[in-house]
Write an enzyme that holds these catalytic residues in place. Sequence first.
Site, PDB file in Angstrom:
ATOM      1  N   GLU A  69     -13.016   4.803  14.397  1.00  0.00           N
ATOM      2  CA  GLU A  69     -12.840   5.283  13.022  1.00  0.00           C
ATOM      3  C   GLU A  69     -14.111   5.870  12.419  1.00  0.00           C
ATOM      4  O   GLU A  69     -14.073   6.913  11.777  1.00  0.00           O
ATOM      5  CB  GLU A  69     -12.358   4.141  12.107  1.00  0.00           C
ATOM      6  CG  GLU A  69     -10.867   3.912  12.086  1.00  0.00           C
ATOM      7  CD  GLU A  69     -10.372   3.184  13.307  1.00  0.00           C
ATOM      8  OE1 GLU A  69     -11.205   2.772  14.135  1.00  0.00           O
ATOM      9  OE2 GLU A  69      -9.148   3.019  13.434  1.00  0.00           O
ATOM     10  N   HIS A  85      -4.259  -6.972   8.190  1.00  0.00           N
ATOM     11  CA  HIS A  85      -3.520  -5.716   8.156  1.00  0.00           C
ATOM     12  C   HIS A  85      -2.764  -5.513   6.862  1.00  0.00           C
ATOM     13  O   HIS A  85      -1.859  -4.694   6.802  1.00  0.00           O
ATOM     14  CB  HIS A  85      -2.531  -5.663   9.333  1.00  0.00           C
ATOM     15  CG  HIS A  85      -3.194  -5.497  10.661  1.00  0.00           C
ATOM     16  ND1 HIS A  85      -3.866  -6.509  11.278  1.00  0.00           N
ATOM     17  CD2 HIS A  85      -3.294  -4.421  11.477  1.00  0.00           C
ATOM     18  CE1 HIS A  85      -4.357  -6.067  12.435  1.00  0.00           C
ATOM     19  NE2 HIS A  85      -4.016  -4.810  12.577  1.00  0.00           N
TER      20      HIS A  85
END
Lengths: 409, 374
Positions: free
Chosen positions: A139, A208
């Site tokens: 990322e 998450h």
Amino acid sequence: MVSPVSCCQTAGGCCPTASWYLWTDSDSCSDWTGSFSRTSRSSHSEDRSKMASLGCFLRSGNNAVSVVLRREFSKTPPAAVQVNVRDALNQAMDEELERDERVFLLGEEVAQYDGAYKVSRGLWKKYGDKRIIDTPITEMGFAGIAVGAAFAGLRPICEFMTWNFSMQAIDQVINSAAKTYYMSAGAQPVPIVFRGPNGSSAGVAAQHSQCFAAWYGHCPGLKVVSPWNSEDARGLLKAAIRDDNPVVFLENELMYGVPFDLSEDVLQKDFVVPIGKAKVERRGTHITLVSHSRCVGFCLDAASVLAKEGVECEVVNLRTIRPLDVDTIEASVMKTGHLVTVEGGWPQYGVGAEICARVMEGPAFNYLDAPAVRVTGVDIPMPYAKILEDHSVPQIKDIIFSVKKVLNM
Amino acid sequence: TLLPSPLLIMVASSRSYADFTPEKVDLHRLEEGPPLTATLTREEGLKYYRTMQTIRRMELKADQLYKQKIIRGFCHLYDGQEACAVGIEGGITLSDHLITAYRAHGYTLTRGGTVREIMAELTGRRGGIAKGKGGSMHMYTKNFYGGNGIVGAQVPLGAGVALACKYLGNDQLCVSLYGDGAANQGQIFETYNMSSLWKLPIIFICENNQYGMGTSVERSSASTEYYKRGDYIPGLRVDGMDVLCVREATKFAADHCRSGKGPILMELQTYRYHGHSMSDPGVSYRTREEIQEVRSKSDPISMLKDRMLSNNMASIEELKEIDIAVRKEIEDAAQFATTDPEPPLDDLCSHIFANDQPFEVRGATPWTKLTSTS
């Protein structure tokens, strides 16, 4: 008198318009079924306010609920097409990719996998490797690459598989993207969109499930949007891609599969929803509910229930977190005198906290008949077990309870 | 007196030096490297000399102004490393792209900035290259993306610029610089990976000045062979104090990129005379003797000067004239930088968003309503 049907959240929450009816065999909806009325007609004004975008949906992956959908002819013209949020996003990207060659998409699994949540389905087949780029699981690196590409004149859409993973790259979003136009005194614009699902999903546990609206909403130099329905998704994504500035686009995984009616106007290629403008989804007189993303639907459900008790809620869909549309919020609060904010994120230093602070500091304060309160996610990391998870997020009953408290009912 | 000759064949990397050992170019995954001989024309020599001297004097002036508290905050000086910036620019063109970290004043100049606007940015005035909004670490010119404050972040940004070059098919490349300290950053390895996968036209350049702030390379890096750290990426290591070495290596690297072979990594062995920044005297982690030794044996400007003089490419008087002209340019720039007014308060909130309508910005109190314009 309209009796729109609601399902409570656990069965798969529905947000029907006056022209839709839902039957369900879920036990937890038994409270509401008695109030179905197939022959009742909505008032013209209620039709107008509700026709825009609501539909019924099934909650993905949860208890099966058998649904019979029936559409009633109403005085207002029928909506053109039913489109779910995922497809709205997909179509918006497709159209913008076609419109401007400098637009491209990169992220994990966006190409050959068709998108981890299938939001980019079909795009790689249509546009190929040059414009739809699968990245390795890095990322920080690919977010930096995306920002650099924006520096050099392209218009990247950088997907984070979920916004939780953006924390690995947050330096690039804030220090490289958000601040550069300012630091360069206007020499270096950064026309980039960062997008992905934000907030809680279903059973994905603590790492998450975080909502990043408050984190990114904190930073000058960013625009931060949080669509609720398909019209929001389509219009805001187009606006974000066309914007010459860094936009943080917060989607919601549980909304992807939810269909909404989209009118012909909305389906036009140049349809955009202006960033920075909230939308009043439901007009009311007694209290203002301000929300964003999935919670807007819960507010509308709560409003339906409360309407039966004679409480008319005005529901404001923020659409944009930053810049915050304080004018719309203030106008509503000055009308109703009461405010409840509803969000999925944690309470401390959150979106609701900002809204309350702004109302305190502005003209609307003098119109408040009671303190403004916030309905938020519970201040804990998201647990896994369903019963715990269900009690970690704001439920419709929490909204109703808060409204009644604020109205001293 | 002999007339200066216009052209000379020179041997690159002819310097030998105590702690810097390259007598040739070190190669990694490359069959052959840049040529060990280079041609320096008189015109080029004078240009490189003048540019390096300008950087040198500009940085020393910045030191002075900082000590007088006219420059504040962070100030990372480049004196000692001039051959890197000048040599690199000699190997690419202004239509290529470049990005570096915070030790960026030299690059801002070689990339088209003027001494005036650089110094005025350091003093935070409206005539600064970023109108006083950026400061030392955030200067930009065309095809130069700063000046970046976060160690390592500029490297993926550079790869993004390279991606745009490839995407647009314009045969341009991006030079992405970082130091020995940054070389251990994870995001750089992420960038090596993607650049190689996608064959991006990027030249990674590690300016190894032996110290990441106060930490020597031996203390920070398990492998100090930075030109090999790209692993599958071909690499070369050259003497960063020799402007010709740097130029030839850059040309070689640029050819590699433009031929579509993908990334290449260059390590430039160089040295900074100042400490890490103006708040670092630079002697707690290294000896004054070491600094002095580099100055006397490997100073990039002296080396070029000696070469040109000993090969009759220029006369002492000529070079002295350049020195005088450079001093004057710096003095004028410093004068401007100290007298130019600070940015207007109206500018406080401007440049948040590009191409947007003006909008209200909250000030320090709820009653302070400021306006932002693009």
